[in-house]
Each structure stands twice: as structure tokens, then as C-alpha cells.
Write an enzyme that holds these catalytic residues in place. Sequence first.
Site, PDB file in Angstrom:
ATOM      1  N   GLY A 136      76.612  51.714   4.308  1.00  0.00           N
ATOM      2  CA  GLY A 136      75.961  50.960   3.263  1.00  0.00           C
ATOM      3  C   GLY A 136      74.740  51.729   2.785  1.00  0.00           C
ATOM      4  O   GLY A 136      74.055  52.380   3.579  1.00  0.00           O
ATOM      5  N   SER A 176      78.901  50.239  10.192  1.00  0.00           N
ATOM      6  CA  SER A 176      78.153  50.607  11.392  1.00  0.00           C
ATOM      7  C   SER A 176      76.671  50.815  11.111  1.00  0.00           C
ATOM      8  O   SER A 176      75.822  50.440  11.919  1.00  0.00           O
ATOM      9  CB  SER A 176      78.763  51.845  12.053  1.00  0.00           C
ATOM     10  OG  SER A 176      78.845  52.921  11.140  1.00  0.00           O
ATOM     11  N   GLU A 177      76.324  51.414   9.966  1.00  0.00           N
ATOM     12  CA  GLU A 177      74.923  51.537   9.582  1.00  0.00           C
ATOM     13  C   GLU A 177      74.766  51.394   8.073  1.00  0.00           C
ATOM     14  O   GLU A 177      75.659  51.790   7.308  1.00  0.00           O
ATOM     15  CB  GLU A 177      74.317  52.881  10.002  1.00  0.00           C
ATOM     16  CG  GLU A 177      73.836  52.939  11.435  1.00  0.00           C
ATOM     17  CD  GLU A 177      74.892  53.449  12.381  1.00  0.00           C
ATOM     18  OE1 GLU A 177      74.641  53.480  13.610  1.00  0.00           O
ATOM     19  OE2 GLU A 177      75.982  53.820  11.908  1.00  0.00           O
ATOM     20  N   THR A 178      73.634  50.839   7.683  1.00  0.00           N
ATOM     21  CA  THR A 178      73.234  50.765   6.282  1.00  0.00           C
ATOM     22  C   THR A 178      71.882  51.444   6.139  1.00  0.00           C
ATOM     23  O   THR A 178      70.981  51.228   6.960  1.00  0.00           O
ATOM     24  CB  THR A 178      73.156  49.310   5.801  1.00  0.00           C
ATOM     25  OG1 THR A 178      74.471  48.722   5.864  1.00  0.00           O
ATOM     26  CG2 THR A 178      72.650  49.223   4.374  1.00  0.00           C
ATOM     27  N   HIS A 189      75.643  59.846   9.460  1.00  0.00           N
ATOM     28  CA  HIS A 189      76.618  59.563   8.394  1.00  0.00           C
ATOM     29  C   HIS A 189      75.993  58.744   7.273  1.00  0.00           C
ATOM     30  O   HIS A 189      76.343  58.908   6.106  1.00  0.00           O
ATOM     31  CB  HIS A 189      77.874  58.893   8.967  1.00  0.00           C
ATOM     32  CG  HIS A 189      77.843  57.403   8.995  1.00  0.00           C
ATOM     33  ND1 HIS A 189      77.310  56.682  10.040  1.00  0.00           N
ATOM     34  CD2 HIS A 189      78.279  56.475   8.096  1.00  0.00           C
ATOM     35  CE1 HIS A 189      77.432  55.393   9.794  1.00  0.00           C
ATOM     36  NE2 HIS A 189      78.018  55.237   8.630  1.00  0.00           N
TER      37      HIS A 189
END
Length: 300
Positions: free
Chosen positions: A23, A46-48, A75
Site C-alpha cells: 500500500g 503486509s506493509e503500507t 518492498h
Amino acid sequence: MQTVRTLLVDAFTDEPLSGNAAGVVPDAAGLSEPQRQAIARELSVSETAFLANGDGADYRIQYFTPTQPVDLCGHATIGTFAGLAATDAIGAGTVEVETPVGVLEVTVEDDGSVWMTQDDPTIRRVDLDRERLAAALGLRPSAVTDLESELPLAVSSTGLPWLLVPVAFLSQLGDADPDLDAVAEIADEVDAVGIYPFTFDTLEREAHVHARAFAPGAGVPEDPVTGTASGATGAFLRHVGAFDGDLPEELLIEQGHYVERPGTVRVRAGEKIRVGGNGALALDGELRVPEMESDDILEA
């Protein structure tokens, strides 16, 4: 109610719906921490990453999993700047980015690929029962114990600490069925964000390493393709003199195939550890975000 532009960018791939989805909120100025956490929970990747103007650097970036903030995410960094490039918000060149681990350089190449310089590596060997590790990962003991005399167990970090676990064969790594509570317990014991089992046995001829990443303690049961862990692995392999001390100029780490999100991370383990890859814009939209002082539910 505030409307926030939000991207989903698949990192370490050039095809949407593969690689690792990140995100991205390109303009996070004015968003409170509860709002950021709620957005990350709503996007449920998994991550923003939340981007704003820097104080002394070009940008400032903050990262959240669906459950908590984290110090660094490879990422999501690659995805952020690949997304900016794909929407013509940034051109080729190098920028400085403030992160919770310090100021890092990010370079967008003419072909749209993105490289990030990681933090100076720290590597510490750990003394763990390999059979216990194998059980936590859902592997036969031999998958982990067969390499005991060749490679140590270590926590390696280039901004985020990962417990690196060498595994003998790709088929064994593919069979991993982790006990997530046990994984989280071991990672917590060694002050790591998660466990990163890897093997030199690969699917693609040009790849050097195949890996998987489990970080349930950070709210990520399995991360498809992991930049920070790849950078940490490059630093570790350089440290132990892998490949007979002649580490490839560009290490290719494949990941995500066992969760149907294949991707490739490029690692340059020179004087500085640099992680690179492509990104594919999958979604460009808006979220409606209410004011919140606590963990209210986000309205999408």
C-alpha cells in the site's frame, strides 16, 4: 471526512498481481498515527508506506503492517517509488528518504526499476536448537541440520533484523508448514522481526537463492517477497564468504512462488548493501478516512 489517494503497487515484479503488494499513500501529511494504522489495516497487505515531505531530506516515509508500525520495509519502499514513477510524479534520479532507521538513498533508473540503499549491516550468530527451528518451520530436522557444519544461524539486519536459516533443498523449503506461534516465539527470543529460511537450490537457473519469509509477530504470517530480508541475506553471504568468497555482483533472490506471488529481488552487496527491483501499479484510488483518536474502524 478526509479523502486520501491510495495506491497498490506490486513490488519486485513487472506484472500486476504478482510479487509483493504494498500500500502507498503518496501524500500522508496530516494523517495521524491511528489513521495510518487504520488505513494499513484496511488495505490488509503486509506493509503500507506513508510518504510526506522530509525535514532535511527529500521525503519522509513511515511503514505500517496491518497491526503495527515497523522501522523499514524494502518492498514498500520499492513499491512507493515505482508507483510515483508509474504515475509521473517522479522521474529518474536519486532522492534522500528519511526512515525510522535513518536517511537512505533511493534511485529510480531510466527503465523504471528502483534501488534503495540499506542501513549498514549488523550480523550476529545465534545458538539455537536446529531441530526446534525445523519443527517451528514444519520441516524435517535434516532440512536444517544438514547444513550445520557449513553455515551458521545468524540474525542479520540492514535496517530490520531477520533470523536467517539455511535449508538444504528447495523441495524441503517448499514443504514448510510453519507453526506461527512457535515462529513468533523464536523470533522474539533472538530479537528478530521474523524467520527467513533460504536455500541455494533455485527454480530459475539465473537465480542464486530461493527464500520464504515468516513474520507472524509483526502481523505478517508469510511475506511474499521481502526486500529487507534479501538485503540482510546479501550482507550475511558476503560476511561468511559464500560462493567461495566471490559473491556475484548482483545477487538474485527469488521468493513468493509458494504463495503464488512470484518475484525477484536484486541485491548488490558492495561497500553498501543495495536492494532493487521493478514495481507494477495495480490500483490507483481513494479512501475516505474519518477523524480518529483511537483504533476506530476505517470507512472505505
